[in-house]
Design a protein around this motif. Structure first.
Motif, PDB file in Angstrom:
ATOM      1  N   TRP A 104       0.815  -1.213   0.000  1.00  0.00           N
ATOM      2  CA  TRP A 104       0.000   0.000   0.000  1.00  0.00           C
ATOM      3  C   TRP A 104       0.850   1.266   0.000  1.00  0.00           C
ATOM      4  N   ILE A 121      -6.733   5.391   0.250  1.00  0.00           N
ATOM      5  CA  ILE A 121      -5.759   6.064  -0.596  1.00  0.00           C
ATOM      6  C   ILE A 121      -6.464   6.919  -1.637  1.00  0.00           C
ATOM      7  N   ILE A 169      -4.264  11.795   1.323  1.00  0.00           N
ATOM      8  CA  ILE A 169      -4.668  10.511   1.881  1.00  0.00           C
ATOM      9  C   ILE A 169      -5.785  10.763   2.871  1.00  0.00           C
ATOM     10  N   TYR A 197       1.368   3.652  -3.069  1.00  0.00           N
ATOM     11  CA  TYR A 197       0.394   4.658  -3.509  1.00  0.00           C
ATOM     12  C   TYR A 197       0.470   5.953  -2.696  1.00  0.00           C
ATOM     13  N   ILE A 198       1.445   6.045  -1.819  1.00  0.00           N
ATOM     14  CA  ILE A 198       1.530   7.199  -0.922  1.00  0.00           C
ATOM     15  C   ILE A 198       2.784   7.997  -1.241  1.00  0.00           C
ATOM     16  N   GLN A 255      -3.747   5.835  -7.261  1.00  0.00           N
ATOM     17  CA  GLN A 255      -3.687   4.378  -7.423  1.00  0.00           C
ATOM     18  C   GLN A 255      -3.756   3.989  -8.898  1.00  0.00           C
TER      19      GLN A 255
END
Length: 234
Positions: free
Chosen positions: A130, A186, A140, A133-134, A191
């Motif tokens: 995960w 997210i 967020i 995607y940050i 993404q």
């Protein structure tokens, strides 16, 4: 759809378990339920729930499926707990945060908290699948609040957000401690971009991609840094 701008803090009045469901009765701030109807959507700590019953002027019930209890923090809540809440966005409403679906992607734990003068820094540990995607300066949603990512460390597996006093006043974040679980959604367009570029790299490089990943890892980097999307204005 939601905007990630928390509109108040609700409290859990009661929790009732039924076959396959758990019913939460929530008490909302005065005026929050004005014009609220059965069937309407409310984000509860970032989880989109449907109003199933209304009580008095400031209380409503929500049924939560076992699947939602299992993949969000709702399964661990107790009576008198406090949560962030937001009504569904209306047509023409200003989007002060960023568009949210209320569909939580995963839960993450608070790794550390630093309290600075007029700032409150939360470091959140994230699984690597995960973390891709940050990105720093990206958006967020944490427990339903739209926040800007301040820093990301992919080698150690965490990111940080900085909260101002107004955010702390309007949310439950100041009540959280290290080790607490949070609901994470997210930013969806990020993404899509990341997955699209990674798929293109896979198709182009094929068996060479693992070698590239290994080389970048030796340099303290990752493929995810190559696919960093541009930050879009709110």
């Amino acid at each position: 759809m939601f905007t990630g701008i928390v509109q108040g803090i609700a409290s859990i009045n009661s929790i009732t378990d039924k076959p396959g469901l758990r019913t939460f009765t929530l008490s909302f701030p005065r005026g929050f339920c004005q014009d609220l109807e059965i069937g309407a959507s409310v984000a509860v700590d970032g989880v989109c729930l449907t109003v199933t019953s209304l009580h008095d002027a400031d209380m409503a019930e929500f049924d939560v499926m076992q699947q939602s209890l299992a993949i969000t923090t709702l399964g661990g809540y107790a009576q008198h707990g406090r949560i962030n809440v937001e009504r569904a966005a209306r047509d023409g409403a200003e989007i002060g945060g960023h568009p949210l679906s209320g569909h939580v992607d995963f839960t993450a734990q608070i790794a550390a908290i630093r309290e600075l003068e007029n700032n409150y820094v939360i470091r959140i540990a994230v699984p690597p699948e995960w973390l891709r995607y940050i990105f720093a300066k990206g958006y967020i949603a944490i427990n339903g609040a739209s926040l800007t990512v301040a820093e990301v460390n992919r080698q150690e597996g965490w990111f940080e957000v900085w909260l101002i006093p107004e955010t702390l006043r309007m949310t439950v974040f100041s009540e959280k401690k290290a080790g607490a679980s949070l609901n994470i959604e997210i930013e969806r367009s990020t993404q899509v971009i990341v997955d699209t570029v990674r798929n293109m790299l896979q198709e182009t490089l094929g068996p060479l991609l693992p070698a590239l990943e290994a080389l970048l890892q030796q340099q303290g980097k990752s493929v995810d840094e190559l696919v960093k999307p541009g930050v879009l204005p709110k």
